[in-house]
Scaffold this active site. Structure first.
Site, short mmCIF file in Angstrom:
data_model
loop_
_atom_site.label_atom_id
_atom_site.label_comp_id
_atom_site.label_asym_id
_atom_site.label_seq_id
_atom_site.Cartn_x
_atom_site.Cartn_y
_atom_site.Cartn_z
N HIS A 1 43.36 47.33 36.66
CA HIS A 1 43.87 46.44 37.71
C HIS A 1 44.61 45.28 37.05
O HIS A 1 45.69 44.91 37.48
CB HIS A 1 42.71 45.94 38.56
CG HIS A 1 43.14 45.25 39.81
ND1 HIS A 1 43.96 45.84 40.74
CD2 HIS A 1 42.88 43.99 40.28
CE1 HIS A 1 44.19 45.00 41.74
NE2 HIS A 1 43.55 43.87 41.47
N HIS B 1 52.27 42.32 40.87
CA HIS B 1 51.20 42.77 41.74
C HIS B 1 51.78 43.13 43.09
O HIS B 1 52.35 42.27 43.78
CB HIS B 1 50.15 41.67 41.88
CG HIS B 1 48.84 42.15 42.42
ND1 HIS B 1 48.72 43.21 43.29
CD2 HIS B 1 47.56 41.71 42.22
CE1 HIS B 1 47.45 43.41 43.58
NE2 HIS B 1 46.73 42.51 42.94
N CYS C 1 44.37 44.59 48.04
CA CYS C 1 44.83 45.24 46.82
C CYS C 1 44.20 46.60 46.55
O CYS C 1 44.54 47.25 45.56
CB CYS C 1 44.62 44.32 45.63
SG CYS C 1 45.18 42.64 45.96
#
Length: 396
Positions: A288, A325, A154
């Protein structure tokens, strides 16, 4: 001589479609992109939703998309890179290509079930090799070298941008093409579901007391970075400055974030130092914000470390509540979102909040976009293994 780094072009795909207007209508318009999964049978899994592009909204140039079918990662990368270069007004000849990607895994279920080709000559199998995608993209568009794939989950797209900015700053490249890509596939979905990281709901609720996990989303973004002085000299429009970047690793746990957010705080401080910006200059944080129980509290703690007593004066939102995501593409897509926030004077919202978590005591932009004229913004990303990354973007 150190060169200032400018963003001069971008191409982007999310569940809302291709291009920045799709982002403005979707993310800034306060729309969640989650729909029931149709690319594969989600019945065996706890989760059943994702933010996938099914052909509705602005189309991907040259890439026909059918509902229930994952488009090819390479084809979408070509479309995004071509759009970014066109916006920048350059052909990118000789430019390094740096991408956050774990490869195109759309053929993985067929490969392992034996229903598809199982030879190294099969292009769909070869495309699962991460390093193949920047190589093919460079060949297709006549770009240069190095051609590098970042695979650290990520933060991969963020690291690609940071490395590209470093090449420009040091004068090692005049122009860099960089970004990230992830399109929802069953094998990756299944892994996250087995770890109970995915939400069983049809929503992601970052910083909410009842948050239950993340949901995946399609994302591809390619940005053109240039030396700002040279970009202006050739008459290019500077969209934003990429003035700071920082990376850190706390190695706290293979999956769990450091409870105090130590690594993320170090990455943010490093980005601020490189940008020459005091924390008080930051007018917005694109968090995030995965919507998982541990991440959101740890990220809140990191922001308290970075901003101290001023933390409650810094607007924060998680756009993953809209896009999902996007794994390796996350940092690249969110850099575009943050850049649009600077340009539009509009902060994108966090969606899905039902009851704010007292442990996440920040100034959350909730439900609808918030007008705000800002000059500096911070974008944060974290990944498994305790790796963290941060970018500082500045209005031109």
């Amino acid at each position: 001589m150190a060169h200032d780094v400018a963003i001069t072009g971008h191409g982007v795909l999310t569940a809302f479609g291709f291009g920045e207007q799709a982002l403005l209508d979707g993310v800034f318009g306060g729309r969640p992109g989650f729909t029931p999964v149709t690319r594969f049978d989600p019945t065996p899994y706890r989760a059943g939703h994702a933010a996938t592009y099914e052909g509705e909204g602005p189309e991907i140039p040259g890439v026909p998309v059918k509902p229930g079918v994952t488009p090819g990662q390479f084809e979408v990368l070509v479309a995004c890179a071509a759009a970014a270069l066109e916006m920048a007004g350059t052909d990118g000849a000789g430019a390094p290509v740096l991408l956050g990607t774990n490869g195109d895994h759309s053929a993985a279920p067929d490969f392992w079930s034996g229903t598809g080709a199982r030879t190294a000559a099969d292009p769909r199998t070869l495309d699962s090799l991460p390093a193949r995608l920047p190589e093919l993209l460079a060949r297709e568009l006549g770009l240069g070298a190095p051609r590098t794939a970042f695979v650290n989950a990520c933060v991969a797209g963020t690291n690609a941008l940071a490395r590209g900015a470093e090449l420009v700053r040091r004068g090692l490249a005049d122009t860099v093409v960089c970004g990230g890509a992830y399109l929802v596939t069953e094998d990756v979905f299944a892994k996250f579901d087995s770890g109970r990281a995915l939400s069983p709901e049809d929503a992601v609720r970052p910083f909410d007391a009842g948050r239950q996990g993340l949901l995946h989303g399609d994302g591809v973004a390619v940005l053109v970075l240039e030396a700002a002085d040279r970009a202006r000299a050739r008459g290019a429009r500077v969209l934003a400055g990429l003035t700071g970047w920082g990376m850190a690793a706390d190695a706290h746990h293979v999956i769990q974030p450091h409870p105090r957010g130590d690594g993320l705080a170090r990455a943010a401080r490093a980005a601020l130092r490189r940008a020459g910006a005091e924390p008080g200059r930051i007018g917005y944080v694109n968090a995030h914000g995965t919507g998982t129980p541990l991440n959101d509290v740890a990220e809140t703690a990191a922001l308290h470390q970075v901003f101290g007593e001023g933390v409650h004066g810094v607007p924060v939102s998680s756009t993953k509540s809209s896009t999902g995501h996007m794994l390796e593409a996350t940092g690249a897509v969110e850099a575009v979102i943050t850049m649009l926030a600077l340009r539009e004077g509009l902060l994108p919202p966090t969606l899905g909040t039902l009851e704010p978590d007292p442990a996440c005591d920040l100034d959350h932009v909730r439900d609808t976009a918030r007008p705000a004229r800002i000059t500096h913004a911070l974008s944060l990303n974290a990944a498994f293994g305790g790796v963290d990354a941060a970018l500082v973007l500045e209005a031109p």
